[in-house]
Motif scaffolding. Structure first.
Motif, PDB file in Angstrom:
ATOM      1  N   ALA A  12      41.361  57.072  72.831  1.00  0.00           N
ATOM      2  CA  ALA A  12      41.512  57.405  71.414  1.00  0.00           C
ATOM      3  C   ALA A  12      42.654  56.601  70.791  1.00  0.00           C
ATOM      4  O   ALA A  12      43.661  56.338  71.433  1.00  0.00           O
ATOM      5  N   PHE A  13      42.465  56.203  69.550  1.00  0.00           N
ATOM      6  CA  PHE A  13      43.557  55.598  68.783  1.00  0.00           C
ATOM      7  C   PHE A  13      44.299  56.709  68.056  1.00  0.00           C
ATOM      8  O   PHE A  13      43.700  57.480  67.305  1.00  0.00           O
ATOM      9  N   ARG A  14      45.616  56.761  68.276  1.00  0.00           N
ATOM     10  CA  ARG A  14      46.422  57.768  67.579  1.00  0.00           C
ATOM     11  C   ARG A  14      47.491  57.020  66.798  1.00  0.00           C
ATOM     12  O   ARG A  14      48.199  56.198  67.368  1.00  0.00           O
ATOM     13  N   ILE A  43      45.833  44.588  59.588  1.00  0.00           N
ATOM     14  CA  ILE A  43      45.836  45.103  60.964  1.00  0.00           C
ATOM     15  C   ILE A  43      46.485  44.020  61.808  1.00  0.00           C
ATOM     16  O   ILE A  43      46.027  42.869  61.814  1.00  0.00           O
ATOM     17  N   LYS A  44      47.578  44.389  62.475  1.00  0.00           N
ATOM     18  CA  LYS A  44      48.289  43.398  63.288  1.00  0.00           C
ATOM     19  C   LYS A  44      48.816  44.086  64.538  1.00  0.00           C
ATOM     20  O   LYS A  44      49.730  44.912  64.452  1.00  0.00           O
ATOM     21  N   GLY A  45      48.201  43.791  65.659  1.00  0.00           N
ATOM     22  CA  GLY A  45      48.639  44.416  66.905  1.00  0.00           C
ATOM     23  C   GLY A  45      48.472  45.919  66.820  1.00  0.00           C
ATOM     24  O   GLY A  45      47.386  46.422  66.533  1.00  0.00           O
ATOM     25  N   ARG A  46      49.576  46.659  67.028  1.00  0.00           N
ATOM     26  CA  ARG A  46      49.540  48.130  67.007  1.00  0.00           C
ATOM     27  C   ARG A  46      49.807  48.686  65.618  1.00  0.00           C
ATOM     28  O   ARG A  46      49.983  49.879  65.440  1.00  0.00           O
ATOM     29  N   LYS A  47      49.874  47.787  64.645  1.00  0.00           N
ATOM     30  CA  LYS A  47      50.285  48.197  63.289  1.00  0.00           C
ATOM     31  C   LYS A  47      49.122  48.056  62.305  1.00  0.00           C
ATOM     32  O   LYS A  47      48.424  47.052  62.312  1.00  0.00           O
ATOM     33  N   VAL A  48      48.965  49.072  61.455  1.00  0.00           N
ATOM     34  CA  VAL A  48      47.984  48.994  60.367  1.00  0.00           C
ATOM     35  C   VAL A  48      48.704  49.380  59.069  1.00  0.00           C
ATOM     36  O   VAL A  48      49.374  50.414  59.014  1.00  0.00           O
TER      37      VAL A  48
HETATM   38  C1  LIG Z   1      41.906  59.510  66.474  1.00  0.00           C
HETATM   39  C2  LIG Z   1      43.283  60.035  66.797  1.00  0.00           C
HETATM   40  C3  LIG Z   1      44.243  60.029  65.635  1.00  0.00           C
HETATM   41  C4  LIG Z   1      45.430  61.038  65.843  1.00  0.00           C
HETATM   42  C5  LIG Z   1      46.353  60.981  64.666  1.00  0.00           C
HETATM   43  C6  LIG Z   1      47.355  62.088  64.654  1.00  0.00           C
HETATM   44  C7  LIG Z   1      47.721  62.375  63.234  1.00  0.00           C
HETATM   45  C8  LIG Z   1      49.164  62.530  62.981  1.00  0.00           C
HETATM   46  C9  LIG Z   1      49.560  61.775  61.723  1.00  0.00           C
HETATM   47  C10 LIG Z   1      50.733  62.387  61.143  1.00  0.00           C
HETATM   48  C11 LIG Z   1      51.598  61.479  60.380  1.00  0.00           C
HETATM   49  C12 LIG Z   1      53.029  61.868  60.646  1.00  0.00           C
HETATM   50  O1  LIG Z   1      53.603  62.667  59.990  1.00  0.00           O
HETATM   51  S1  LIG Z   1      53.726  61.167  62.004  1.00  0.00           S
HETATM   52  C13 LIG Z   1      55.348  61.861  62.079  1.00  0.00           C
HETATM   53  C14 LIG Z   1      56.352  60.999  61.329  1.00  0.00           C
HETATM   54  N1  LIG Z   1      56.587  59.728  62.057  1.00  0.00           N
HETATM   55  C15 LIG Z   1      57.408  59.677  63.100  1.00  0.00           C
HETATM   56  O2  LIG Z   1      58.031  60.655  63.519  1.00  0.00           O
HETATM   57  C16 LIG Z   1      57.534  58.317  63.750  1.00  0.00           C
HETATM   58  C17 LIG Z   1      58.862  58.126  64.473  1.00  0.00           C
HETATM   59  N2  LIG Z   1      59.028  56.716  64.849  1.00  0.00           N
HETATM   60  C18 LIG Z   1      58.527  56.237  66.022  1.00  0.00           C
HETATM   61  O3  LIG Z   1      58.020  56.970  66.908  1.00  0.00           O
HETATM   62  C19 LIG Z   1      58.606  54.753  66.227  1.00  0.00           C
HETATM   63  O4  LIG Z   1      59.696  54.238  65.503  1.00  0.00           O
HETATM   64  C20 LIG Z   1      57.303  54.054  65.770  1.00  0.00           C
HETATM   65  C21 LIG Z   1      56.120  54.528  66.674  1.00  0.00           C
HETATM   66  C22 LIG Z   1      56.947  54.312  64.299  1.00  0.00           C
HETATM   67  C23 LIG Z   1      57.460  52.535  65.914  1.00  0.00           C
HETATM   68  O5  LIG Z   1      57.991  52.217  67.158  1.00  0.00           O
HETATM   69  P1  LIG Z   1      57.340  51.063  68.023  1.00  0.00           P
HETATM   70  O6  LIG Z   1      55.936  51.421  68.296  1.00  0.00           O
HETATM   71  O7  LIG Z   1      58.242  50.855  69.191  1.00  0.00           O
HETATM   72  O8  LIG Z   1      57.375  49.835  67.031  1.00  0.00           O
HETATM   73  P2  LIG Z   1      57.708  48.327  67.354  1.00  0.00           P
HETATM   74  O9  LIG Z   1      56.935  47.899  68.592  1.00  0.00           O
HETATM   75  O10 LIG Z   1      59.166  48.132  67.326  1.00  0.00           O
HETATM   76  O11 LIG Z   1      57.097  47.589  66.093  1.00  0.00           O
HETATM   77  C24 LIG Z   1      55.716  47.292  65.962  1.00  0.00           C
HETATM   78  C25 LIG Z   1      55.485  46.766  64.551  1.00  0.00           C
HETATM   79  O12 LIG Z   1      55.636  47.842  63.632  1.00  0.00           O
HETATM   80  C26 LIG Z   1      56.716  47.595  62.709  1.00  0.00           C
HETATM   81  N3  LIG Z   1      57.455  48.842  62.549  1.00  0.00           N
HETATM   82  C27 LIG Z   1      58.013  49.590  63.505  1.00  0.00           C
HETATM   83  N4  LIG Z   1      58.604  50.682  63.000  1.00  0.00           N
HETATM   84  C28 LIG Z   1      58.428  50.617  61.667  1.00  0.00           C
HETATM   85  C29 LIG Z   1      58.842  51.437  60.596  1.00  0.00           C
HETATM   86  N5  LIG Z   1      59.538  52.563  60.804  1.00  0.00           N
HETATM   87  N6  LIG Z   1      58.511  51.047  59.349  1.00  0.00           N
HETATM   88  C30 LIG Z   1      57.806  49.926  59.130  1.00  0.00           C
HETATM   89  N7  LIG Z   1      57.385  49.104  60.115  1.00  0.00           N
HETATM   90  C31 LIG Z   1      57.703  49.434  61.373  1.00  0.00           C
HETATM   91  C32 LIG Z   1      57.559  46.521  63.386  1.00  0.00           C
HETATM   92  O13 LIG Z   1      58.251  45.730  62.416  1.00  0.00           O
HETATM   93  C33 LIG Z   1      56.492  45.710  64.090  1.00  0.00           C
HETATM   94  O14 LIG Z   1      55.830  44.889  63.161  1.00  0.00           O
HETATM   95  P3  LIG Z   1      55.423  43.387  63.492  1.00  0.00           P
HETATM   96  O15 LIG Z   1      56.693  42.678  63.858  1.00  0.00           O
HETATM   97  O16 LIG Z   1      54.477  43.486  64.667  1.00  0.00           O
HETATM   98  O17 LIG Z   1      54.779  42.878  62.245  1.00  0.00           O
END
Ligand SMILES: CCCCCCCCCCCC(=O)SCCNC(=O)CCNC(=O)[C@H](O)C(C)(C)COP(=O)(O)OP(=O)(O)OC[C@H]1O[C@@H](n2cnc3c(N)ncnc32)[C@H](O)[C@@H]1OP(=O)(O)O
Length: 153
Positions: free
Chosen positions: A88-90, A119-124
């Motif tokens: 699954a994608f989450r 869409i770039k890698g793990r980012k959308v």
């Molecule tokens: C069907 C099932 C569905 C299931 C879906 C379930 C539904 C739940 C949805 C609820 C939504 C929420 O409220 S979620 C809760 C609120 N969010 C959180 O608590 C997130 C807390 N933060 C984290 O866990 C982390 O910081 C992440 C996962 C966001 C990112 O960490 P990471 O994964 O290590 O990222 P990293 O490798 O450094 O970076 C990858 C790319 O993303 C970019 N990037 C990284 N962080 C950020 C950022 N904060 N803002 C902007 N851009 C960012 C980087 O520049 C990079 O871009 P590039 O250089 O590649 O271009």
């Protein structure tokens, strides 16, 4: 028709905005409409900001979960996979930006329409516009990232 959120695995189906298993949450439902995605939501009187108008935090929440759902669906679509296929994608929210363009009237059903920007890698990156009776009242953009394992409680 099943919504994106109906496919979320049980362990990620408790989100306040979009989890179908959160009885007190918004339980939004998002669908494809061509290349766009759409969510419709009926605010309640308790979602008031100023009497007659919707609280901006609710609008941000709707845009947030609309966009994370869109991100997941877009990734499945990009890989030509069904949403119930594994693994699954989450997606979680990295950043959420919202601009409030006009006051949003409390009463009509709201419509949020989303479009995938990148869409770039793990980012959308998803942009969304929220409408009340056809008038755009808020616009937002979410950077959604595939959920890291550290998110598992
Ligand atoms: C069907 C099932 C569905 C299931 C879906 C379930 C539904 C739940 C949805 C609820 C939504 C929420 O409220 S979620 C809760 C609120 N969010 C959180 O608590 C997130 C807390 N933060 C984290 O866990 C982390 O910081 C992440 C996962 C966001 C990112 O960490 P990471 O994964 O290590 O990222 P990293 O490798 O450094 O970076 C990858 C790319 O993303 C970019 N990037 C990284 N962080 C950020 C950022 N904060 N803002 C902007 N851009 C960012 C980087 O520049 C990079 O871009 P590039 O250089 O590649 O271009």
């Amino acid at each position: 028709m099943q919504a994106f959120q109906d496919f979320y695995p049980e362990n990620v189906a408790h989100c306040y905005g979009c989890g179908r298993l959160n009885a007190d949450g918004h339980q939004i439902k998002t669908f494809w409409d061509g290349d766009e995605t759409v969510t419709r939501f009926q605010p309640k009187p308790e979602h008031t900001a100023i009497p007659g108008f919707v609280y901006g935090g609710l609008l941000a929440s709707l845009i947030d979960c609309h966009c994370t759902g869109t991100a997941a669906a877009a990734m499945y679509r990009a890989e030509n996979r069904a949403m119930d296929s594994l693994p699954a994608f989450r997606f979680v929210t990295g950043s959420l930006q919202v601009s409030y363009l006009k006051p949003t009237p409390l009463g009509p059903q709201l419509e949020i329409r989303g479009r995938v920007k990148e869409i770039k890698g793990r980012k959308v990156v998803v942009e969304a516009t929220l409408y009340a009776e056809g008038v755009a009242t808020a616009r937002g953009e979410v950077v959604a990232l595939q959920m890291p394992d550290s998110f598992t409680a």
